[in-house]
Write an enzyme that holds these catalytic residues in place. Sequence first.
Site, PDB file in Angstrom:
ATOM      1  N   ARG A  53       0.688  -1.446   0.019  1.00  0.00           N
ATOM      2  CA  ARG A  53       0.112   0.051  -0.003  1.00  0.00           C
ATOM      3  C   ARG A  53       0.969   1.301  -0.023  1.00  0.00           C
ATOM      4  O   ARG A  53       2.214   1.185   0.022  1.00  0.00           O
ATOM      5  CB  ARG A  53      -1.035   0.021   1.163  1.00  0.00           C
ATOM      6  CG  ARG A  53      -0.593  -0.823   2.330  1.00  0.00           C
ATOM      7  CD  ARG A  53       0.375  -0.208   3.282  1.00  0.00           C
ATOM      8  NE  ARG A  53       0.140   1.199   3.315  1.00  0.00           N
ATOM      9  CZ  ARG A  53       0.970   2.004   3.717  1.00  0.00           C
ATOM     10  NH1 ARG A  53       2.572   1.830   3.662  1.00  0.00           N
ATOM     11  NH2 ARG A  53       0.775   3.384   3.895  1.00  0.00           N
ATOM     12  N   GLY A  54       0.241   2.305   0.158  1.00  0.00           N
ATOM     13  CA  GLY A  54       0.941   3.558  -0.134  1.00  0.00           C
ATOM     14  C   GLY A  54       1.098   3.937  -1.604  1.00  0.00           C
ATOM     15  O   GLY A  54       1.273   3.048  -2.274  1.00  0.00           O
ATOM     16  N   ALA A  55       0.989   5.281  -1.905  1.00  0.00           N
ATOM     17  CA  ALA A  55       0.657   5.655  -3.273  1.00  0.00           C
ATOM     18  C   ALA A  55       1.701   5.232  -4.417  1.00  0.00           C
ATOM     19  O   ALA A  55       1.823   4.546  -5.342  1.00  0.00           O
ATOM     20  CB  ALA A  55       0.608   7.283  -3.773  1.00  0.00           C
ATOM     21  N   ARG A  90      -7.243  -0.039  -6.596  1.00  0.00           N
ATOM     22  CA  ARG A  90      -7.523   0.783  -5.649  1.00  0.00           C
ATOM     23  C   ARG A  90      -7.831   2.174  -6.330  1.00  0.00           C
ATOM     24  O   ARG A  90      -7.282   2.648  -7.327  1.00  0.00           O
ATOM     25  CB  ARG A  90      -6.298   1.067  -4.732  1.00  0.00           C
ATOM     26  CG  ARG A  90      -6.436  -0.250  -3.654  1.00  0.00           C
ATOM     27  CD  ARG A  90      -5.455  -0.038  -2.721  1.00  0.00           C
ATOM     28  NE  ARG A  90      -6.176   0.893  -1.662  1.00  0.00           N
ATOM     29  CZ  ARG A  90      -5.372   1.479  -0.393  1.00  0.00           C
ATOM     30  NH1 ARG A  90      -4.235   1.132  -0.590  1.00  0.00           N
ATOM     31  NH2 ARG A  90      -6.075   2.183   0.304  1.00  0.00           N
ATOM     32  N   GLN A 203      -1.713   2.371  10.000  1.00  0.00           N
ATOM     33  CA  GLN A 203      -0.698   2.401   9.346  1.00  0.00           C
ATOM     34  C   GLN A 203       0.397   3.043  10.247  1.00  0.00           C
ATOM     35  O   GLN A 203       1.886   2.806  10.077  1.00  0.00           O
ATOM     36  CB  GLN A 203      -0.778   3.206   7.864  1.00  0.00           C
ATOM     37  CG  GLN A 203      -1.665   2.292   6.914  1.00  0.00           C
ATOM     38  CD  GLN A 203      -3.016   2.436   7.006  1.00  0.00           C
ATOM     39  OE1 GLN A 203      -3.682   2.981   8.009  1.00  0.00           O
ATOM     40  NE2 GLN A 203      -3.526   2.581   5.895  1.00  0.00           N
ATOM     41  N   ASP A 244      -1.733  10.906  -1.596  1.00  0.00           N
ATOM     42  CA  ASP A 244      -1.994   9.849  -2.684  1.00  0.00           C
ATOM     43  C   ASP A 244      -2.374  10.526  -4.037  1.00  0.00           C
ATOM     44  O   ASP A 244      -2.344   9.711  -4.878  1.00  0.00           O
ATOM     45  CB  ASP A 244      -3.263   8.806  -2.171  1.00  0.00           C
ATOM     46  CG  ASP A 244      -3.002   8.120  -0.905  1.00  0.00           C
ATOM     47  OD1 ASP A 244      -2.904   8.967   0.269  1.00  0.00           O
ATOM     48  OD2 ASP A 244      -2.350   6.949  -1.083  1.00  0.00           O
ATOM     49  N   LYS A 255      -4.581   9.987   3.441  1.00  0.00           N
ATOM     50  CA  LYS A 255      -5.202   9.335   4.519  1.00  0.00           C
ATOM     51  C   LYS A 255      -6.358   9.904   5.585  1.00  0.00           C
ATOM     52  O   LYS A 255      -5.943  11.172   5.785  1.00  0.00           O
ATOM     53  CB  LYS A 255      -4.202   8.603   5.310  1.00  0.00           C
ATOM     54  CG  LYS A 255      -4.661   7.527   6.570  1.00  0.00           C
ATOM     55  CD  LYS A 255      -5.709   6.460   5.715  1.00  0.00           C
ATOM     56  CE  LYS A 255      -4.988   5.661   4.564  1.00  0.00           C
ATOM     57  NZ  LYS A 255      -6.121   4.914   3.847  1.00  0.00           N
TER      58      LYS A 255
HETATM   59  O1  MRU Z   1      -4.450   3.469   2.271  1.00  0.00           O
HETATM   60  P1  MRU Z   1      -2.728   3.434   2.104  1.00  0.00           P
HETATM   61  O2  MRU Z   1      -2.263   2.725   3.187  1.00  0.00           O
HETATM   62  O3  MRU Z   1      -2.288   2.912   0.824  1.00  0.00           O
HETATM   63  O4  MRU Z   1      -2.734   4.805   2.253  1.00  0.00           O
HETATM   64  C1  MRU Z   1      -1.268   5.501   2.166  1.00  0.00           C
HETATM   65  C2  MRU Z   1      -1.264   7.060   2.483  1.00  0.00           C
HETATM   66  O5  MRU Z   1      -2.144   7.551   2.693  1.00  0.00           O
HETATM   67  C3  MRU Z   1      -0.059   7.556   2.267  1.00  0.00           C
HETATM   68  O6  MRU Z   1       0.298   8.643   3.214  1.00  0.00           O
HETATM   69  C4  MRU Z   1       0.343   8.105   0.849  1.00  0.00           C
HETATM   70  O7  MRU Z   1       0.181   7.016   0.065  1.00  0.00           O
HETATM   71  C5  MRU Z   1       1.554   8.704   0.940  1.00  0.00           C
HETATM   72  S1  MRU Z   1       2.767   7.318   0.522  1.00  0.00           S
HETATM   73  C6  MRU Z   1       4.340   8.100   0.166  1.00  0.00           C
END
Ligand code: MRU
Length: 369
Positions: A53-55, A90, A203, A244, A255
Site C-alpha cells: 500500500r502507499g501511493a 484501488r 498504518q 495519494d 489518508k
Molecule cells: O491506504 P494506504 O495505506 O495505501 O494509504 C497511504 C497513504 O495515505 C500515504 O500517506 C500516501 O500514500 C503517501 S505514501 C508516500
Amino acid sequence: MKIDGKATRTIWFADDGKTVEVIDQTKLPFALEILPLGTVEDAARAIETMVVRGAPLIGATAAYGMALAMAEDASDDALGAAYTRLMRTRPTAVNLRWALDEMMAALRNRPREDRVAAAYARAAEICDEDVEINSRIGRNGLEIIRQIAATKQPGEPVNVLTHCNAGWLATVDWGTATAPVYMAHDEGIPMHVWVDETRPRNQGAALTAYELGHHGVPHTVIPDNTGGHLMQHGQVDLVITGTDRTTATGDVCNKIGTYLKALAAADNDVPFYVTLPSPTIDFTLSDGVAEIPIEQRSGDEVSHMTGVTEAGDVVTVDIVAKGSPVANYAFDVTPGRLVTGLITEAGVCPATREGIAALFPDRAKGDDA
Ligand code: MRU
C-alpha cells in the site's frame, strides 16, 4: 532502508528471473514475511488487500504486475486486460494510473517477442526512479528541518508530526514524509516524531512506528485525536505527511484525518508540509474535494482490530456495539490554502497552480498527457 542491518527495499525481482517479491505489510509489525507474486492476479490482489500500500509502492507493484502479465501472455489482448485489472485495484492513489500508463507507453508499440524483457526493465526503472525521487525529496525537506533545528537549544529535538505511513514501506525506499526525517537523524539533528496511529488500519502504529524504530529515530505513537492538543502546547514544530493524489492546484488527498491535522496546524501557526513525488500530481484535476475519488473500504476495518496477545497469538476482535452501522472513508482532501508547502523532488513550492507549474512546467502544460 535497513532491517536488522540488511539493506531492504519493499519490492524486488526474485532470483528465479520471473517472480517479484514484496514485504507482506498485513503481517507487520508482528512478523516480517516476504510474499512472492507470480502472476498479474497475484499483483492485483496484493494491492487490493493492502499487502502493499502507499501511493508510490502501489504504482511500482502495478508496473511489475504488467511485467508478470507479459511473462504469462505477451499478446495485445493480455496487455489490455492486465491494464484494466490492475487499474481497478484501488481508486485514489494516482501513481497507479501513472505507472500503468508508463508501462503501456513502453510496451504498446513493441513487437510481442520483446515485450517481456522490456516490461521487466521498465518496471525496474520505475522502482529505481522512485528511490532517486524520494532521496531528492529527503534532501529538499532536510533544508527545512535544518532551519528549524537552528532555532533550538543544543540537544533539543525537532518535533515532527506525521499521519499514516508515508515511509519507506509506502514507497520502494526512503519514503516521502520520512525521507527528510531519516536524513536529519542520520546527520545528527535530534529528531522526535509524533506518529498518529491512523485508525482504522493503523498504518502509523503498525508501519511508521516499525520503520522509525528499526532506524533508531525517537518517536511516540499517539491516538489520532491528540495532534491538536500537542500543537496548542508548542510540542509540534512541523507536520509532514504524504499524499495519494494532489491536484494541479495543490489540493492534497491523503489518508483520512489529514485534513483535521491541517486545520489544527493552521489554527496554531504550525507549518504543514506535504511531501510528494511528481507522479502523485494529477494535472487533470483542479478541485480536489469535488474531483478526487475517495475510496470506501469494508466496515470490518472499523469494527474489528487486530493485535498480538501476550502469548504471541495474532488475533482479531470486534470492538463496535453489535448492530451499529460503520463507515470507512479511506482518504480526505486538504485544500491547498492549508498547506505551507509541497516538498517535491524538484524543490519546495507553494500548494498553488503557479507553484506546481513553476517546478513542473512540461507536465503542467500537458506535454505528458
Ligand atoms: O491506504 P494506504 O495505506 O495505501 O494509504 C497511504 C497513504 O495515505 C500515504 O500517506 C500516501 O500514500 C503517501 S505514501 C508516500
